[in-house]
Design a protein around this motif. Structure first.
Motif, mmCIF file in Angstrom:
data_model
loop_
_atom_site.group_PDB
_atom_site.id
_atom_site.type_symbol
_atom_site.label_atom_id
_atom_site.label_comp_id
_atom_site.label_asym_id
_atom_site.label_seq_id
_atom_site.Cartn_x
_atom_site.Cartn_y
_atom_site.Cartn_z
ATOM 1 N N LYS A 147 -55.009 -44.821 -36.524
ATOM 2 C CA LYS A 147 -54.150 -44.636 -37.693
ATOM 3 C C LYS A 147 -54.128 -45.911 -38.519
ATOM 4 O O LYS A 147 -54.385 -46.997 -38.017
ATOM 5 C CB LYS A 147 -52.719 -44.270 -37.255
ATOM 6 N N LEU A 148 -53.823 -45.744 -39.783
ATOM 7 C CA LEU A 148 -53.671 -46.871 -40.691
ATOM 8 C C LEU A 148 -52.471 -46.623 -41.580
ATOM 9 O O LEU A 148 -52.326 -45.546 -42.156
ATOM 10 C CB LEU A 148 -54.922 -47.060 -41.553
ATOM 11 N N TYR A 149 -51.604 -47.633 -41.669
ATOM 12 C CA TYR A 149 -50.492 -47.616 -42.611
ATOM 13 C C TYR A 149 -50.815 -48.590 -43.745
ATOM 14 O O TYR A 149 -51.325 -49.695 -43.503
ATOM 15 C CB TYR A 149 -49.187 -48.062 -41.945
ATOM 16 N N LEU A 150 -50.523 -48.178 -44.971
ATOM 17 C CA LEU A 150 -50.677 -49.043 -46.135
ATOM 18 C C LEU A 150 -49.304 -49.304 -46.732
ATOM 19 O O LEU A 150 -48.410 -48.451 -46.669
ATOM 20 C CB LEU A 150 -51.597 -48.397 -47.164
ATOM 21 N N ALA A 151 -49.129 -50.476 -47.312
ATOM 22 C CA ALA A 151 -47.814 -50.850 -47.840
ATOM 23 C C ALA A 151 -47.971 -51.786 -49.018
ATOM 24 O O ALA A 151 -48.974 -52.498 -49.147
ATOM 25 C CB ALA A 151 -46.980 -51.528 -46.753
#
Length: 297
Positions: A147-151
């Protein structure tokens, strides 16, 4: 007597209505005059039989029959977005961050517990022009993760004269560019699932509308001129996710179709798949016919 006849008739109708409407297997075939064509030359498919429904996967990108149930594929994950900055003053107030181990705890402690990579240098941010394009940002170095979270991290500071600026996110797209040349959308701006997290100075926070076009105003009427940190974080992205390939509907039960023509614009080998279906409210039956074509330059 009439009463008995009426009851008997209703019973027959009730039985008829409960009976499953089965269908026969469709009679269908498809042929072409030849199997090798030139780019720009029309391919004529001739049908025999009259099934209720006919659909086709033409073998082009996005219409591969073998990929009709595919939900993941290894491609090149890419990000692009557009921004606007207003009330410029302080600089370097917006950072683009990425994490593969954020646990989905959207609060200051959850942010601090995760490892974040600053990828701002990969993007172009607005300097005052609306809808400034970020350019295409390659996320391939993150695709091995589950998974990858972007912010976006907004960070201002106290200054006696310089303003903490306002930022507007106009568009945001995460895509998977597949080997066959198709771009599959992982998330558009309304599907990002932004969550705002205030870390420092609650008088300035991210606005998160349902459109996904998040904003933050460091110079609002209620903003306090002090050190400030606010995050807006996406949902988890699977960078290998894809939408399944789909076919093109050609015929419905109310029409008759005896042929179909299509012109290929790119050389290559194409497997064309036709699906013929007979269907009722209770049952369906289908057959699949395939033709392999060679398209020469």
């Amino acid at each position: 007597m009439k009463h008995k006849i009426y009851i008997g008739l209703m019973a027959v109708l009730a039985l008829a209505s409960c009976k499953k409407l089965e269908v026969e297997a469709p009679e269908f075939d498809v042929t072409t005059p030849k199997t090798t064509y030139k780019v720009g030359e029309a391919v004529n498919f001739t049908f025999t039989g009259n099934p209720d429904l006919i659909s086709v996967y033409r073998g082009i990108a996005g219409e591969n029959y073998d990929f009709r149930t595919r939900v993941t594929a290894t491609g090149i994950p890419q990000l692009n977005f557009t921004t606007l900055i207003q009330n410029t003053g302080e600089t370097n107030t917006l950072r683009l961050m990425a994490s593969t181990n954020f646990a989905g705890k959207y609060d200051p402690a959850g942010i601090a517990a995760a490892t974040w990579t600053d990828i701002t240098s990969r993007a172009t941010l607005s300097t005052g022009t609306d809808n400034t394009a970020s350019g295409t940002i390659d996320l391939s170095d993150f695709k091995s993760a589950d998974k990858l979270y972007l912010a976006f991290k907004y960070q201002g500071y106290f200054h006696p004269t310089l303003k903490q600026p306002s930022w507007f996110l106009r568009t945001f797209n995460v895509n998977n560019v597949l080997p066959e040349g198709r771009t599959s959308v992982i998330a558009a701006i309304g599907q990002v699932g932004w969550v705002g997290v205030d870390v420092k100075n609650p008088s300035v926070v991210w606005g998160v509308p349902t459109t996904g076009q998040v904003t933050i105003n460091g110079t609002g009427t209620d903003a306090i001129n002090t050190d400030n940190e606010d995050w807006v974080i996406s949902r988890a992205f699977n960078l290998s996710s894809v939408s399944a390939d789909t076919g093109l509907g050609l015929k419905t039960a109310t029409t008759v179709l005896t042929d179909y023509a299509y012109t290929y614009t790119t050389p290559g080998t194409y497997t064309v798949t036709f699906i013929a279906t007979n269907a009722s409210r209770d049952d369906s039956s289908q057959i699949v016919k395939q033709i392999k074509l060679t398209i020469e330059p």
